[in-house]
Design an enzyme around this catalytic site. Structure first.
Site, PDB file in Angstrom:
ATOM      1  N   GLY A  47      42.335  33.089  39.872  1.00 61.32           N
ATOM      2  CA  GLY A  47      41.569  33.895  38.919  1.00 61.32           C
ATOM      3  C   GLY A  47      40.108  33.809  39.322  1.00 61.32           C
ATOM      4  CB  ALA A  48      37.598  36.454  39.996  1.00 59.82           C
ATOM      5  CD  GLN A 179      49.499  35.950  40.146  1.00 58.90           C
ATOM      6  OE1 GLN A 179      50.467  36.707  40.164  1.00 58.90           O
ATOM      7  NE2 GLN A 179      48.703  35.821  41.201  1.00 58.90           N
ATOM      8  CG  ASP A 220      40.103  39.249  41.708  1.00 63.51           C
ATOM      9  OD1 ASP A 220      40.901  39.863  40.986  1.00 63.51           O
ATOM     10  OD2 ASP A 220      40.149  38.020  41.887  1.00 63.51           O
ATOM     11  CG  ASN A 230      42.577  42.902  38.539  1.00 62.40           C
ATOM     12  OD1 ASN A 230      42.078  41.768  38.545  1.00 62.40           O
ATOM     13  ND2 ASN A 230      43.553  43.231  37.711  1.00 62.40           N
ATOM     14  CE  LYS A 231      46.964  38.935  41.992  1.00 64.49           C
ATOM     15  NZ  LYS A 231      46.940  38.401  43.385  1.00 64.49           N
TER      16      LYS A 231
END
Ligand code: MRU
Length: 345
Positions: A47-48, A179, A220, A230-231
């Protein structure tokens, strides 16, 4: 807050090993910078914002090791994961203090406090968005585990829930490392926030059948034009939200905004080992002869974003450049310098 991802005391960084959740709540106790780098690389902490804070304390541990220099320690930590801007901001916050003879622990503590405070502010700023749209879909884990406390995407949902809004969270499972299914569901269950885990490919169905009111995700790295990483899988959720007329929000602290990045083409995308796709635990899912590709993130164009939920309020993509280069970011403008090139392991 029921969950705190990591904490530091007396030369030891303690963190919840996120690879083991939800089955086991195991703590890792790290005393050397190389151990912190390994924990980030292997996603024991992820997680950033959380990897930014972990890296800040990694710098603290490096400062206690004989012969380490600030620049060398920054290189070790900066080589772990390329996409999250926060990693480089966290490293730089302590590198500069250490290089200037200040106390690295005080710098890392201040950085952690700033991130936690910003996430709390994101919760306050974003909660009203969901008062009339309480059935919210999220992707990956952008909760306390990903940020130390509160979360980014989950913070407004937590605050709204605490205020009596009947929040219901659709949790994308988030292949390949799950996640959403493992971590977001765990956090929501801890706090009694109603939710359901869905297969990644079910999101469009629930949007189309009218069971989703809005989407919120973390980020991110956010470029000046509002494109963001992002993811992996976030892009398709944004397109689906657009197709179904649903608002799509992105929540992030200032450390995620990269003033040095003009648009999404400049965001480095980490590609991880194919075995994360082809294996589940110790089980192989695919024919031995079948290779896999495993980009960990994708880039969503700014045109799909309804608003960025930031510590200073909800802003449109067109306002990101001003936010990213303005006084709000202060010393967080150094994140780009140490970014390594794409790598595959
Ligand atoms: O690979 P991960 O698990 O580190 O990816 C995390 C995400 O993509 C999160 O959505 C992002 O870091 C925002 S966390 C507040």
């Amino acid at each position: 807050m029921a969950v705190r991802a990591l904490w530091y005391a007396n030369g030891t960084l303690s963190l919840i090993d996120q690879r083991r959740l939800p089955q086991t709540r195991r703590l890792l106790r790290l005393t050397r910078v190389a151990e912190v780098a390994q924990a980030i690389r292997t996603m024991a902490v992820r997680g950033a914002p959380a990897i930014g804070v972990a890296a800040a304390y990694g710098m603290v541990l490096a400062a206690r090791e004989r012969g380490r220099t600030p620049d060398a320690a920054a290189r070790i930590l900066g080589a772990t994961r390329p996409t999250a801007n926060d990693l480089f901001v966290g490293i730089e916050a302590v590198r500069r203090a250490w290089a200037e003879g200040e106390d690295p622990v005080a710098a890392a503590d201040a950085y952690r406090e700033r991130i936690v405070g910003e996430c709390r502010a994101i919760g306050e700023a974003g909660a009203p968005l969901f008062a009339e749209r309480p059935r919210v879909l999220t992707h990956c884990n952008a909760g306390a585990l990903a940020t130390v406390e509160w979360g980014t995407a989950l913070a407004p949902l937590r605050v709204a829930h605490d205020r009596g809004v009947r929040i219901f969270v659709w949790v994308d499972e988030t292949r390949p490392l799950l996640q959403g299914a493992r971590l977001t569901a765990w956090e929501l269950a801890q706090e009694g926030i109603p939710h359901a885990v869905i297969a990644d490919n079910a999101a469009g169905h629930f949007m189309h059948t009218g069971e989703v009111d809005a989407v919120i995700v973390g980020a991110d790295r956010i470029a000046r034009n509002g494109d963001f990483a992002n993811k992996i899988g976030t892009y398709e959720k944004a397109v689906l939200a657009h197709e179904n007329g649903l608002p799509f929000y992105v929540a992030a602290p200032f450390s995620t905004f990269d003033a040095g990045c003009a648009d999404g083409r400049g965001i480095p995308i980490e590609e991880r080992a194919g075995r994360e796709v082809t294996e589940l635990g110790d089980r192989s899912l695919t024919p031995r002869a079948s290779p896999a590709r495993n980009p960990a993130f994708d880039v969503t164009p700014a045109r799909y974003v309804t608003g960025f939920v930031t510590p200073v309020g909800v802003v449109r993509p067109s306002a990101v450049a001003r936010l990213a280069t303005g006084s709000g970011l202060g010393s967080f403008r150094t994140g780009r310098a140490a970014t390594p090139r794409h790598r595959r392991r």
